[in-house]
Design a protein around this motif. Sequence first.
Motif, PDB file in Angstrom:
ATOM      1  N   ASP A   3       0.855  -0.904  -0.313  1.00 64.29           N
ATOM      2  CA  ASP A   3       0.006   0.324  -0.337  1.00 64.29           C
ATOM      3  C   ASP A   3       0.866   1.597   0.098  1.00 64.29           C
ATOM      4  OD1 ASP A   3      -3.363   0.528   0.283  1.00 64.29           O
ATOM      5  OD2 ASP A   3      -2.286   2.143   1.694  1.00 64.29           O
ATOM      6  N   GLU A   4       0.215   2.931  -0.553  1.00 59.48           N
ATOM      7  CA  GLU A   4       1.358   3.554  -0.615  1.00 59.48           C
ATOM      8  C   GLU A   4       0.764   4.670   0.018  1.00 59.48           C
ATOM      9  OE1 GLU A   4      -0.594   6.879  -3.559  1.00 59.48           O
ATOM     10  OE2 GLU A   4      -2.070   5.628  -3.659  1.00 59.48           O
ATOM     11  N   PHE A   5      -0.023   3.862   1.298  1.00 60.96           N
ATOM     12  CA  PHE A   5       0.404   4.750   2.976  1.00 60.96           C
ATOM     13  C   PHE A   5       0.439   4.074   3.582  1.00 60.96           C
ATOM     14  CE2 PHE A   5      -3.330   6.235  -0.158  1.00 60.96           C
ATOM     15  CZ  PHE A   5      -2.950   7.019  -0.134  1.00 60.96           C
ATOM     16  N   PHE A   6       0.440   2.824   3.816  1.00 63.17           N
ATOM     17  CA  PHE A   6       0.510   1.673   5.217  1.00 63.17           C
ATOM     18  C   PHE A   6       1.613   0.364   4.416  1.00 63.17           C
ATOM     19  CE2 PHE A   6      -3.727   3.301   5.848  1.00 63.17           C
ATOM     20  CZ  PHE A   6      -3.834   3.546   7.048  1.00 63.17           C
ATOM     21  N   GLY A   7       2.284   0.648   3.344  1.00 64.55           N
ATOM     22  CA  GLY A   7       2.845  -0.372   3.156  1.00 64.55           C
ATOM     23  C   GLY A   7       2.508  -1.509   3.013  1.00 64.55           C
ATOM     24  N   LYS A   8       3.363  -2.645   3.166  1.00 64.32           N
ATOM     25  CA  LYS A   8       2.982  -4.040   3.106  1.00 64.32           C
ATOM     26  C   LYS A   8       1.140  -3.950   3.837  1.00 64.32           C
ATOM     27  CE  LYS A   8       6.418  -6.692   0.216  1.00 64.32           C
ATOM     28  NZ  LYS A   8       7.492  -7.227   0.560  1.00 64.32           N
ATOM     29  N   ILE A   9       0.275  -4.737   3.663  1.00 68.09           N
ATOM     30  CA  ILE A   9      -0.236  -4.568   4.897  1.00 68.09           C
ATOM     31  C   ILE A   9      -1.317  -5.514   4.055  1.00 68.09           C
ATOM     32  CG2 ILE A   9      -2.193  -2.660   3.648  1.00 68.09           C
ATOM     33  CD1 ILE A   9      -2.287  -2.090   6.671  1.00 68.09           C
ATOM     34  N   GLY A  10      -2.308  -6.666   4.708  1.00 65.60           N
ATOM     35  CA  GLY A  10      -3.323  -7.262   4.470  1.00 65.60           C
ATOM     36  C   GLY A  10      -4.661  -6.792   4.524  1.00 65.60           C
ATOM     37  N   VAL A  11      -5.440  -6.469   3.004  1.00 65.11           N
ATOM     38  CA  VAL A  11      -5.943  -6.197   2.482  1.00 65.11           C
ATOM     39  C   VAL A  11      -7.877  -7.216   2.010  1.00 65.11           C
ATOM     40  CG1 VAL A  11      -5.461  -4.398   1.689  1.00 65.11           C
ATOM     41  CG2 VAL A  11      -6.083  -6.201   0.844  1.00 65.11           C
ATOM     42  N   TYR A  12      -8.707  -6.219   2.847  1.00 63.03           N
ATOM     43  CA  TYR A  12     -10.215  -7.845   1.567  1.00 63.03           C
ATOM     44  C   TYR A  12     -10.855  -6.409   0.808  1.00 63.03           C
ATOM     45  CZ  TYR A  12      -9.847 -10.135   6.281  1.00 63.03           C
ATOM     46  OH  TYR A  12      -9.165 -10.480   7.280  1.00 63.03           O
ATOM     47  N   ARG A  13     -11.297  -7.209  -0.174  1.00 59.07           N
ATOM     48  CA  ARG A  13     -11.624  -6.904  -1.297  1.00 59.07           C
ATOM     49  C   ARG A  13     -13.590  -8.043  -1.495  1.00 59.07           C
ATOM     50  NH1 ARG A  13      -9.525  -3.753  -5.082  1.00 59.07           N
ATOM     51  NH2 ARG A  13      -7.440  -3.732  -4.746  1.00 59.07           N
ATOM     52  N   ASN A  14     -14.286  -7.746  -1.952  1.00 55.67           N
ATOM     53  CA  ASN A  14     -15.727  -8.225  -2.414  1.00 55.67           C
ATOM     54  C   ASN A  14     -16.606  -8.480  -0.901  1.00 55.67           C
ATOM     55  OD1 ASN A  14     -14.732  -8.170  -5.032  1.00 55.67           O
ATOM     56  ND2 ASN A  14     -13.452 -10.480  -5.081  1.00 55.67           N
ATOM     57  N   ASN A  15     -16.458 -10.459  -0.617  1.00 56.03           N
ATOM     58  CA  ASN A  15     -17.166 -10.334   1.185  1.00 56.03           C
ATOM     59  C   ASN A  15     -16.362 -10.273   1.516  1.00 56.03           C
ATOM     60  OD1 ASN A  15     -18.524 -12.345   2.830  1.00 56.03           O
ATOM     61  ND2 ASN A  15     -20.154 -10.729   1.292  1.00 56.03           N
ATOM     62  N   VAL A  16     -16.733  -9.871   2.750  1.00 56.53           N
ATOM     63  CA  VAL A  16     -15.707 -10.222   4.253  1.00 56.53           C
ATOM     64  C   VAL A  16     -16.790 -10.834   5.295  1.00 56.53           C
ATOM     65  CG1 VAL A  16     -14.080  -9.789   6.072  1.00 56.53           C
ATOM     66  CG2 VAL A  16     -14.209  -8.460   3.311  1.00 56.53           C
ATOM     67  N   VAL A  17     -16.304 -12.099   5.942  1.00 55.49           N
ATOM     68  CA  VAL A  17     -17.507 -12.439   6.744  1.00 55.49           C
ATOM     69  C   VAL A  17     -16.230 -12.594   8.531  1.00 55.49           C
ATOM     70  CG1 VAL A  17     -18.747 -13.980   8.106  1.00 55.49           C
ATOM     71  CG2 VAL A  17     -19.067 -13.428   5.813  1.00 55.49           C
ATOM     72  N   VAL A  18     -16.558 -11.970   8.774  1.00 53.82           N
ATOM     73  CA  VAL A  18     -15.542 -11.910  10.739  1.00 53.82           C
ATOM     74  C   VAL A  18     -16.337 -12.520  11.678  1.00 53.82           C
ATOM     75  CG1 VAL A  18     -14.336 -11.390  12.830  1.00 53.82           C
ATOM     76  CG2 VAL A  18     -14.305 -11.171  10.233  1.00 53.82           C
ATOM     77  N   ALA A  19     -16.110 -14.204  12.365  1.00 52.78           N
ATOM     78  CA  ALA A  19     -16.908 -15.115  13.532  1.00 52.78           C
ATOM     79  C   ALA A  19     -16.230 -14.113  14.343  1.00 52.78           C
ATOM     80  CB  ALA A  19     -17.043 -16.285  13.047  1.00 52.78           C
ATOM     81  N   ILE A  20     -17.310 -13.947  15.585  1.00 52.65           N
ATOM     82  CA  ILE A  20     -16.450 -13.883  17.194  1.00 52.65           C
ATOM     83  C   ILE A  20     -17.749 -14.834  17.437  1.00 52.65           C
ATOM     84  CG2 ILE A  20     -17.389 -11.901  18.724  1.00 52.65           C
ATOM     85  CD1 ILE A  20     -17.148 -10.308  16.539  1.00 52.65           C
ATOM     86  N   PRO A  21     -17.557 -15.890  18.865  1.00 51.38           N
ATOM     87  CA  PRO A  21     -17.856 -16.649  18.931  1.00 51.38           C
ATOM     88  C   PRO A  21     -18.941 -16.631  20.052  1.00 51.38           C
ATOM     89  CG  PRO A  21     -15.868 -17.688  19.007  1.00 51.38           C
ATOM     90  CD  PRO A  21     -15.629 -15.940  18.148  1.00 51.38           C
ATOM     91  N   VAL A  22     -19.635 -16.755  20.869  1.00 52.52           N
ATOM     92  CA  VAL A  22     -20.715 -15.945  21.936  1.00 52.52           C
ATOM     93  C   VAL A  22     -20.297 -16.735  23.135  1.00 52.52           C
ATOM     94  CG1 VAL A  22     -22.820 -15.367  22.940  1.00 52.52           C
ATOM     95  CG2 VAL A  22     -22.171 -15.054  20.544  1.00 52.52           C
ATOM     96  N   LEU A  23     -19.662 -16.538  23.718  1.00 50.69           N
ATOM     97  CA  LEU A  23     -19.877 -17.814  25.372  1.00 50.69           C
ATOM     98  C   LEU A  23     -20.630 -17.662  25.534  1.00 50.69           C
ATOM     99  CD1 LEU A  23     -15.763 -16.783  26.171  1.00 50.69           C
ATOM    100  CD2 LEU A  23     -16.717 -18.676  24.327  1.00 50.69           C
ATOM    101  N   GLU A  24     -20.938 -18.625  27.043  1.00 45.42           N
ATOM    102  CA  GLU A  24     -21.649 -19.083  28.223  1.00 45.42           C
ATOM    103  C   GLU A  24     -21.782 -17.541  29.628  1.00 45.42           C
ATOM    104  OE1 GLU A  24     -21.913 -22.501  29.959  1.00 45.42           O
ATOM    105  OE2 GLU A  24     -22.635 -23.184  28.221  1.00 45.42           O
ATOM    106  N   GLY A  25     -23.351 -16.820  29.494  1.00 43.49           N
ATOM    107  CA  GLY A  25     -22.788 -15.988  30.441  1.00 43.49           C
ATOM    108  C   GLY A  25     -23.916 -15.758  30.637  1.00 43.49           C
ATOM    109  N   ASP A  26     -24.354 -14.245  31.268  1.00 40.48           N
ATOM    110  CA  ASP A  26     -25.669 -13.852  32.146  1.00 40.48           C
ATOM    111  C   ASP A  26     -26.290 -12.888  31.274  1.00 40.48           C
ATOM    112  OD1 ASP A  26     -25.280 -15.748  33.933  1.00 40.48           O
ATOM    113  OD2 ASP A  26     -25.126 -14.625  35.201  1.00 40.48           O
ATOM    114  N   ALA A  27     -25.791 -12.263  30.615  1.00 47.72           N
ATOM    115  CA  ALA A  27     -26.253 -10.995  29.213  1.00 47.72           C
ATOM    116  C   ALA A  27     -27.342 -11.890  28.411  1.00 47.72           C
ATOM    117  CB  ALA A  27     -24.847 -10.356  28.580  1.00 47.72           C
TER     118      ALA A  27
END
Length: 392
Positions: free
Chosen positions: A81-105
Amino acid sequence: MKRFLLPLLLLLFSTFSHAQNDLLPADEAFSFKAKVVNDEILLNWDVAQGYYLYKEKIKISSDFSIQLGTAKFPKAKIKNDEFFGKIGVYRNNVVVAIPVLEGDARSVQLNVGFQGCADLGVCYPPITKSVALDISSIHKPSLVDDALNIFSKAKVGVQSVVEKAVSISDEPLPADKAFAFSVTAIDSNTLLATWDVHPEYYLYHDKFFIETTGAEIGDVAFPKGKEKDDPLFGKVQIHKGQLNVEIPLKNIKSLPITFTAKFQGCWLGGICYPPMEKTTTITLPIQGVQTTTVAESSNMPSTPNAAESVPATVLDKTASVELNETDKITDILKQGDVLWTLGWFFVIGLGLSLTPCVFPMIPILSGIIVGQKGITTRKALIMSIVFVLAMS
Protein backbone atom coordinates in the motif's frame (compact mmCIF):
# COMPACT_ATOMS: atom_id res chain seq x y z
CA MET A 1 6.40 30.00 -17.51
CA LYS A 2 3.02 31.11 -16.17
CA ARG A 3 1.39 30.00 -19.43
CA PHE A 4 2.53 26.41 -18.71
CA LEU A 5 1.65 26.34 -14.97
CA LEU A 6 -1.95 27.49 -15.37
CA PRO A 7 -3.02 24.69 -17.75
CA LEU A 8 -1.23 22.12 -15.53
CA LEU A 9 -3.13 23.27 -12.41
CA LEU A 10 -6.44 23.21 -14.31
CA LEU A 11 -5.70 19.65 -15.45
CA LEU A 12 -4.93 18.46 -11.92
CA PHE A 13 -8.07 20.12 -10.51
CA SER A 14 -10.29 18.60 -13.15
CA THR A 15 -8.79 15.12 -12.51
CA PHE A 16 -9.39 15.44 -8.75
CA SER A 17 -12.97 16.65 -9.27
CA HIS A 18 -13.62 13.71 -11.58
CA ALA A 19 -12.25 11.27 -9.00
CA GLN A 20 -14.43 12.82 -6.28
CA ASN A 21 -17.53 12.45 -8.46
CA ASP A 22 -16.69 8.76 -9.15
CA LEU A 23 -16.23 7.82 -5.43
CA LEU A 24 -19.07 5.95 -3.71
CA PRO A 25 -20.39 6.94 -0.31
CA ALA A 26 -18.70 5.01 2.50
CA ASP A 27 -21.86 2.99 3.31
CA GLU A 28 -22.09 1.85 -0.31
CA ALA A 29 -18.38 1.20 -0.76
CA PHE A 30 -18.22 -0.84 2.49
CA SER A 31 -21.74 -2.09 3.23
CA PHE A 32 -21.72 -3.50 6.79
CA LYS A 33 -24.15 -5.89 8.53
CA ALA A 34 -24.09 -7.91 11.76
CA LYS A 35 -26.27 -10.86 12.80
CA VAL A 36 -26.38 -13.78 15.25
CA VAL A 37 -26.15 -17.29 13.75
CA ASN A 38 -26.21 -20.30 16.08
CA ASP A 39 -23.65 -19.46 18.79
CA GLU A 40 -21.67 -16.88 16.79
CA ILE A 41 -21.95 -13.23 15.79
CA LEU A 42 -21.18 -12.75 12.08
CA LEU A 43 -19.83 -9.39 10.88
CA ASN A 44 -20.30 -9.03 7.11
CA TRP A 45 -18.84 -6.45 4.71
CA ASP A 46 -19.85 -6.22 1.02
CA VAL A 47 -16.93 -4.32 -0.52
CA ALA A 48 -17.71 -2.67 -3.85
CA GLN A 49 -15.60 -3.30 -6.96
CA GLY A 50 -12.54 -1.06 -7.07
CA TYR A 51 -12.39 -0.76 -3.26
CA TYR A 52 -10.60 -2.65 -0.50
CA LEU A 53 -10.75 -2.92 3.31
CA TYR A 54 -7.72 -2.96 5.62
CA LYS A 55 -7.63 -6.06 7.89
CA GLU A 56 -5.49 -4.34 10.57
CA LYS A 57 -7.93 -1.43 10.77
CA ILE A 58 -10.89 -3.58 11.86
CA LYS A 59 -11.39 -2.99 15.62
CA ILE A 60 -14.13 -4.70 17.67
CA SER A 61 -15.25 -3.81 21.20
CA SER A 62 -18.30 -4.60 23.34
CA ASP A 63 -19.95 -3.79 26.65
CA PHE A 64 -19.82 -7.55 27.47
CA SER A 65 -16.38 -8.43 26.09
CA ILE A 66 -15.98 -11.18 28.72
CA GLN A 67 -18.83 -13.09 27.04
CA LEU A 68 -17.29 -12.90 23.56
CA GLY A 69 -14.53 -15.15 22.27
CA THR A 70 -11.65 -14.32 19.93
CA ALA A 71 -12.74 -13.02 16.54
CA LYS A 72 -11.97 -15.30 13.56
CA PHE A 73 -10.67 -13.33 10.56
CA PRO A 74 -10.40 -14.79 7.04
CA LYS A 75 -7.03 -14.83 5.33
CA ALA A 76 -6.19 -11.43 3.84
CA LYS A 77 -4.31 -10.62 0.62
CA ILE A 78 -1.04 -8.75 1.14
CA LYS A 79 -0.90 -5.42 -0.67
CA ASN A 80 2.04 -3.04 -1.00
CA ASP A 81 0.00 0.00 0.00
CA GLU A 82 1.18 3.51 -0.81
CA PHE A 83 -0.01 4.72 2.62
CA PHE A 84 0.77 1.83 5.04
CA GLY A 85 3.31 -0.30 3.15
CA LYS A 86 2.77 -4.09 3.14
CA ILE A 87 -0.62 -4.70 4.75
CA GLY A 88 -3.48 -7.23 4.55
CA VAL A 89 -6.57 -6.16 2.61
CA TYR A 90 -10.01 -7.63 1.83
CA ARG A 91 -12.01 -7.28 -1.39
CA ASN A 92 -15.55 -8.30 -2.39
CA ASN A 93 -17.22 -10.10 0.57
CA VAL A 94 -15.67 -10.39 4.06
CA VAL A 95 -17.11 -12.33 7.05
CA VAL A 96 -15.63 -12.17 10.59
CA ALA A 97 -17.04 -14.67 13.14
CA ILE A 98 -17.11 -13.92 16.90
CA PRO A 99 -17.98 -16.86 19.23
CA VAL A 100 -20.50 -16.12 22.00
CA LEU A 101 -19.54 -17.68 25.35
CA GLU A 102 -21.80 -18.68 28.21
CA GLY A 103 -22.90 -15.86 30.47
CA ASP A 104 -25.78 -13.88 31.90
CA ALA A 105 -25.97 -11.21 29.20
CA ARG A 106 -29.11 -11.31 27.04
CA SER A 107 -27.91 -8.67 24.57
CA VAL A 108 -24.60 -7.10 23.57
CA GLN A 109 -23.65 -3.73 22.12
CA LEU A 110 -20.90 -4.05 19.49
CA ASN A 111 -18.73 -1.16 18.35
CA VAL A 112 -16.97 -2.00 15.08
CA GLY A 113 -14.37 0.30 13.53
CA PHE A 114 -12.87 -0.16 10.04
CA GLN A 115 -11.20 1.77 7.21
CA GLY A 116 -10.80 1.25 3.49
CA CYS A 117 -9.62 2.86 0.27
CA ALA A 118 -10.47 3.12 -3.42
CA ASP A 119 -8.15 1.94 -6.18
CA LEU A 120 -8.22 5.53 -7.45
CA GLY A 121 -5.83 6.38 -4.61
CA VAL A 122 -8.33 7.95 -2.20
CA CYS A 123 -8.70 6.59 1.36
CA TYR A 124 -11.79 7.04 3.50
CA PRO A 125 -11.51 8.25 7.10
CA PRO A 126 -12.03 5.58 9.84
CA ILE A 127 -15.67 4.44 10.09
CA THR A 128 -17.40 3.26 13.30
CA LYS A 129 -20.64 1.27 13.44
CA SER A 130 -22.61 0.40 16.60
CA VAL A 131 -25.08 -2.49 16.62
CA ALA A 132 -27.20 -4.04 19.39
CA LEU A 133 -27.67 -7.82 19.10
CA ASP A 134 -30.01 -10.16 20.98
CA ILE A 135 -28.12 -13.25 22.27
CA SER A 136 -30.76 -14.51 24.71
CA SER A 137 -31.43 -17.58 22.54
CA ILE A 138 -27.80 -18.71 22.76
CA HIS A 139 -26.83 -21.29 25.44
CA LYS A 140 -30.34 -21.71 26.74
CA PRO A 141 -30.24 -23.98 29.78
CA SER A 142 -31.34 -27.57 29.24
CA LEU A 143 -34.05 -29.33 31.22
CA VAL A 144 -31.38 -30.91 33.42
CA ASP A 145 -29.84 -27.50 34.13
CA ASP A 146 -33.27 -26.11 34.99
CA ALA A 147 -33.93 -29.01 37.35
CA LEU A 148 -30.58 -28.60 39.07
CA ASN A 149 -31.16 -24.86 39.41
CA ILE A 150 -34.58 -25.42 40.99
CA PHE A 151 -33.11 -28.01 43.37
CA SER A 152 -30.28 -25.66 44.36
CA LYS A 153 -32.71 -22.82 45.09
CA ALA A 154 -34.92 -25.14 47.13
CA LYS A 155 -31.91 -26.33 49.13
CA VAL A 156 -30.86 -22.74 49.91
CA GLY A 157 -34.43 -21.93 50.90
CA VAL A 158 -34.61 -24.87 53.31
CA GLN A 159 -31.26 -23.87 54.86
CA SER A 160 -32.48 -20.30 55.35
CA VAL A 161 -35.70 -21.57 56.98
CA VAL A 162 -33.70 -23.76 59.36
CA GLU A 163 -31.44 -20.86 60.27
CA LYS A 164 -34.41 -18.59 60.87
CA ALA A 165 -35.95 -21.24 63.12
CA VAL A 166 -33.18 -20.55 65.65
CA SER A 167 -34.26 -17.75 67.93
CA ILE A 168 -31.84 -14.84 67.62
CA SER A 169 -30.97 -12.65 70.58
CA ASP A 170 -31.34 -8.88 70.56
CA GLU A 171 -27.60 -8.23 71.06
CA PRO A 172 -24.44 -10.14 70.10
CA LEU A 173 -22.42 -12.00 72.73
CA PRO A 174 -18.79 -11.27 73.62
CA ALA A 175 -16.43 -13.17 71.35
CA ASP A 176 -15.19 -15.42 74.17
CA LYS A 177 -18.76 -16.60 74.82
CA ALA A 178 -19.80 -16.85 71.19
CA PHE A 179 -16.67 -18.82 70.24
CA ALA A 180 -15.36 -20.42 73.48
CA PHE A 181 -11.87 -21.72 72.74
CA SER A 182 -9.61 -24.06 74.70
CA VAL A 183 -6.59 -26.23 73.97
CA THR A 184 -5.12 -29.08 76.07
CA ALA A 185 -2.35 -31.63 75.72
CA ILE A 186 -3.87 -35.12 75.50
CA ASP A 187 -0.41 -36.74 75.44
CA SER A 188 3.24 -35.75 75.11
CA ASN A 189 2.94 -35.27 71.31
CA THR A 190 -0.67 -34.25 70.68
CA LEU A 191 -2.83 -31.21 71.40
CA LEU A 192 -6.62 -31.00 71.29
CA ALA A 193 -8.08 -27.64 70.22
CA THR A 194 -11.80 -27.15 70.92
CA TRP A 195 -14.22 -24.44 69.81
CA ASP A 196 -17.70 -24.37 71.44
CA VAL A 197 -19.70 -22.25 69.02
CA HIS A 198 -23.00 -20.78 70.25
CA PRO A 199 -26.08 -21.90 68.19
CA GLU A 200 -26.54 -18.36 66.84
CA TYR A 201 -22.96 -18.15 65.56
CA TYR A 202 -20.64 -19.87 63.08
CA LEU A 203 -16.92 -19.95 62.21
CA TYR A 204 -15.42 -19.70 58.72
CA HIS A 205 -13.53 -22.82 57.63
CA ASP A 206 -10.90 -20.93 55.60
CA LYS A 207 -10.15 -18.37 58.33
CA PHE A 208 -8.43 -20.82 60.70
CA PHE A 209 -4.69 -20.47 61.28
CA ILE A 210 -2.60 -22.29 63.91
CA GLU A 211 1.09 -22.15 64.84
CA THR A 212 3.36 -23.17 67.71
CA THR A 213 6.57 -21.88 69.26
CA GLY A 214 8.93 -24.55 70.59
CA ALA A 215 7.61 -27.36 68.36
CA GLU A 216 6.49 -28.09 64.83
CA ILE A 217 2.95 -29.01 63.79
CA GLY A 218 2.43 -32.29 61.94
CA ASP A 219 -0.35 -33.12 59.46
CA VAL A 220 -3.68 -31.88 60.86
CA ALA A 221 -6.90 -33.62 59.81
CA PHE A 222 -9.26 -30.63 59.89
CA PRO A 223 -12.98 -31.55 59.75
CA LYS A 224 -14.91 -30.48 56.67
CA GLY A 225 -17.44 -27.69 57.21
CA LYS A 226 -20.97 -27.15 55.94
CA GLU A 227 -21.52 -25.08 52.81
CA LYS A 228 -23.20 -21.69 53.27
CA ASP A 229 -24.09 -18.92 50.83
CA ASP A 230 -22.53 -16.14 52.89
CA PRO A 231 -23.51 -12.49 52.18
CA LEU A 232 -19.88 -11.35 52.65
CA PHE A 233 -17.76 -14.13 51.11
CA GLY A 234 -20.17 -16.00 48.83
CA LYS A 235 -20.24 -19.81 49.00
CA VAL A 236 -18.00 -20.85 51.90
CA GLN A 237 -17.66 -23.65 54.43
CA ILE A 238 -18.61 -22.92 58.04
CA HIS A 239 -18.53 -24.71 61.39
CA LYS A 240 -21.31 -24.66 64.00
CA GLY A 241 -21.70 -26.36 67.36
CA GLN A 242 -18.58 -27.98 68.83
CA LEU A 243 -15.43 -28.32 66.75
CA ASN A 244 -12.58 -30.59 67.93
CA VAL A 245 -9.23 -30.68 66.13
CA GLU A 246 -6.32 -32.96 67.10
CA ILE A 247 -2.93 -31.34 66.44
CA PRO A 248 0.11 -33.66 66.28
CA LEU A 249 3.47 -32.18 67.35
CA LYS A 250 6.98 -33.08 66.21
CA ASN A 251 10.53 -31.84 66.78
CA ILE A 252 9.72 -30.51 70.25
CA LYS A 253 12.63 -28.19 71.10
CA SER A 254 11.65 -26.45 74.33
CA LEU A 255 9.06 -26.57 77.08
CA PRO A 256 6.62 -25.13 77.73
CA ILE A 257 5.40 -24.53 74.18
CA THR A 258 3.23 -21.65 72.99
CA PHE A 259 0.18 -22.38 70.85
CA THR A 260 -1.53 -19.65 68.79
CA ALA A 261 -4.89 -20.00 67.05
CA LYS A 262 -6.47 -17.42 64.74
CA PHE A 263 -10.09 -17.63 63.56
CA GLN A 264 -13.09 -15.53 62.54
CA GLY A 265 -16.84 -15.94 62.79
CA CYS A 266 -20.20 -14.21 62.49
CA TRP A 267 -23.54 -13.84 64.25
CA LEU A 268 -26.76 -14.84 62.48
CA GLY A 269 -28.09 -11.45 63.52
CA GLY A 270 -25.95 -9.86 60.79
CA ILE A 271 -22.70 -8.92 62.59
CA CYS A 272 -19.28 -10.38 61.81
CA TYR A 273 -16.50 -10.29 64.40
CA PRO A 274 -12.98 -9.12 63.53
CA PRO A 275 -10.33 -11.86 63.28
CA MET A 276 -9.59 -13.27 66.75
CA GLU A 277 -6.28 -14.57 68.08
CA LYS A 278 -5.77 -16.81 71.11
CA THR A 279 -2.35 -17.58 72.57
CA THR A 280 -1.94 -20.44 75.05
CA THR A 281 1.10 -21.64 77.00
CA ILE A 282 1.13 -25.43 77.39
CA THR A 283 3.39 -27.71 79.42
CA LEU A 284 3.39 -31.08 77.72
CA PRO A 285 3.13 -34.09 80.05
CA ILE A 286 5.91 -36.64 80.32
CA GLN A 287 4.95 -40.03 78.94
CA GLY A 288 2.52 -41.61 81.41
CA VAL A 289 1.87 -38.41 83.42
CA GLN A 290 -1.54 -36.70 83.60
CA THR A 291 -2.23 -33.79 81.23
CA THR A 292 -1.45 -30.36 82.64
CA THR A 293 -3.76 -27.41 82.93
CA VAL A 294 -2.90 -24.53 80.63
CA ALA A 295 -3.01 -20.77 80.73
CA GLU A 296 -5.00 -19.06 78.02
CA SER A 297 -4.80 -15.46 76.84
CA SER A 298 -6.23 -13.40 74.05
CA ASN A 299 -4.94 -10.29 72.34
CA MET A 300 -8.03 -9.60 70.24
CA PRO A 301 -11.35 -7.83 71.08
CA SER A 302 -13.90 -9.94 72.93
CA THR A 303 -16.85 -8.25 71.21
CA PRO A 304 -17.21 -6.60 67.78
CA ASN A 305 -16.70 -3.15 69.34
CA ALA A 306 -14.41 -3.95 72.25
CA ALA A 307 -10.72 -3.08 72.26
CA GLU A 308 -9.43 -4.77 75.41
CA SER A 309 -8.26 -8.36 75.65
CA VAL A 310 -9.32 -10.90 78.23
CA PRO A 311 -6.30 -12.27 80.12
CA ALA A 312 -6.13 -15.90 81.15
CA THR A 313 -5.80 -16.86 84.72
CA VAL A 314 -4.23 -20.22 85.44
CA LEU A 315 -0.91 -21.89 84.66
CA ASP A 316 -0.39 -25.14 86.52
CA LYS A 317 2.85 -26.99 85.85
CA THR A 318 2.34 -30.50 87.17
CA ALA A 319 5.30 -32.15 85.47
CA SER A 320 8.95 -31.15 85.73
CA VAL A 321 10.75 -31.47 82.43
CA GLU A 322 14.51 -31.38 81.86
CA LEU A 323 15.53 -28.13 80.16
CA ASN A 324 18.18 -27.69 77.50
CA GLU A 325 21.26 -25.47 78.04
CA THR A 326 19.66 -22.33 76.61
CA ASP A 327 16.59 -22.70 78.81
CA LYS A 328 18.78 -23.38 81.86
CA ILE A 329 20.67 -20.10 81.36
CA THR A 330 17.36 -18.28 80.83
CA ASP A 331 15.93 -19.80 84.01
CA ILE A 332 19.03 -18.85 86.04
CA LEU A 333 18.86 -15.23 84.82
CA LYS A 334 15.15 -15.04 85.68
CA GLN A 335 15.74 -16.21 89.24
CA GLY A 336 18.69 -13.91 90.07
CA ASP A 337 18.53 -10.29 91.22
CA VAL A 338 19.51 -7.30 89.07
CA LEU A 339 23.12 -6.93 90.33
CA TRP A 340 23.77 -10.64 90.01
CA THR A 341 22.39 -10.59 86.43
CA LEU A 342 24.56 -7.57 85.50
CA GLY A 343 27.60 -9.43 86.88
CA TRP A 344 26.76 -12.42 84.75
CA PHE A 345 26.52 -10.27 81.64
CA PHE A 346 29.86 -8.61 82.50
CA VAL A 347 31.61 -11.98 82.80
CA ILE A 348 30.07 -13.15 79.54
CA GLY A 349 31.20 -9.91 77.89
CA LEU A 350 34.77 -10.48 79.07
CA GLY A 351 34.64 -13.91 77.51
CA LEU A 352 33.35 -12.48 74.25
CA SER A 353 36.25 -10.00 74.13
CA LEU A 354 38.60 -13.00 73.76
CA THR A 355 36.77 -14.57 70.82
CA PRO A 356 38.50 -14.69 67.38
CA CYS A 357 36.22 -12.04 65.90
CA VAL A 358 37.82 -9.46 68.23
CA PHE A 359 41.42 -10.33 67.19
CA PRO A 360 41.44 -7.86 64.25
CA MET A 361 40.91 -5.04 66.79
CA ILE A 362 44.19 -5.86 68.60
CA PRO A 363 46.55 -4.36 65.96
CA ILE A 364 44.19 -1.38 65.61
CA LEU A 365 44.29 -0.75 69.37
CA SER A 366 48.09 -1.29 69.40
CA GLY A 367 48.52 1.25 66.60
CA ILE A 368 46.43 3.80 68.52
CA ILE A 369 48.50 3.30 71.69
CA VAL A 370 51.89 3.37 69.92
CA GLY A 371 50.87 6.45 67.92
CA GLN A 372 50.35 8.50 71.09
CA LYS A 373 53.22 10.93 71.77
CA GLY A 374 54.86 10.67 75.17
CA ILE A 375 52.54 7.87 76.34
CA THR A 376 53.42 6.18 79.60
CA THR A 377 52.94 2.53 80.51
CA ARG A 378 50.21 3.46 82.99
CA LYS A 379 48.26 5.42 80.32
CA ALA A 380 48.64 2.58 77.80
CA LEU A 381 47.32 0.11 80.39
CA ILE A 382 44.35 2.37 81.17
CA MET A 383 43.48 2.67 77.46
CA SER A 384 43.62 -1.12 77.05
CA ILE A 385 41.36 -1.65 80.09
CA VAL A 386 38.85 0.93 78.80
CA PHE A 387 38.74 -0.87 75.44
CA VAL A 388 38.16 -4.29 77.06
CA LEU A 389 35.49 -2.95 79.45
CA ALA A 390 33.70 -1.18 76.59
CA MET A 391 33.74 -4.37 74.53
CA SER A 392 32.33 -6.29 77.51
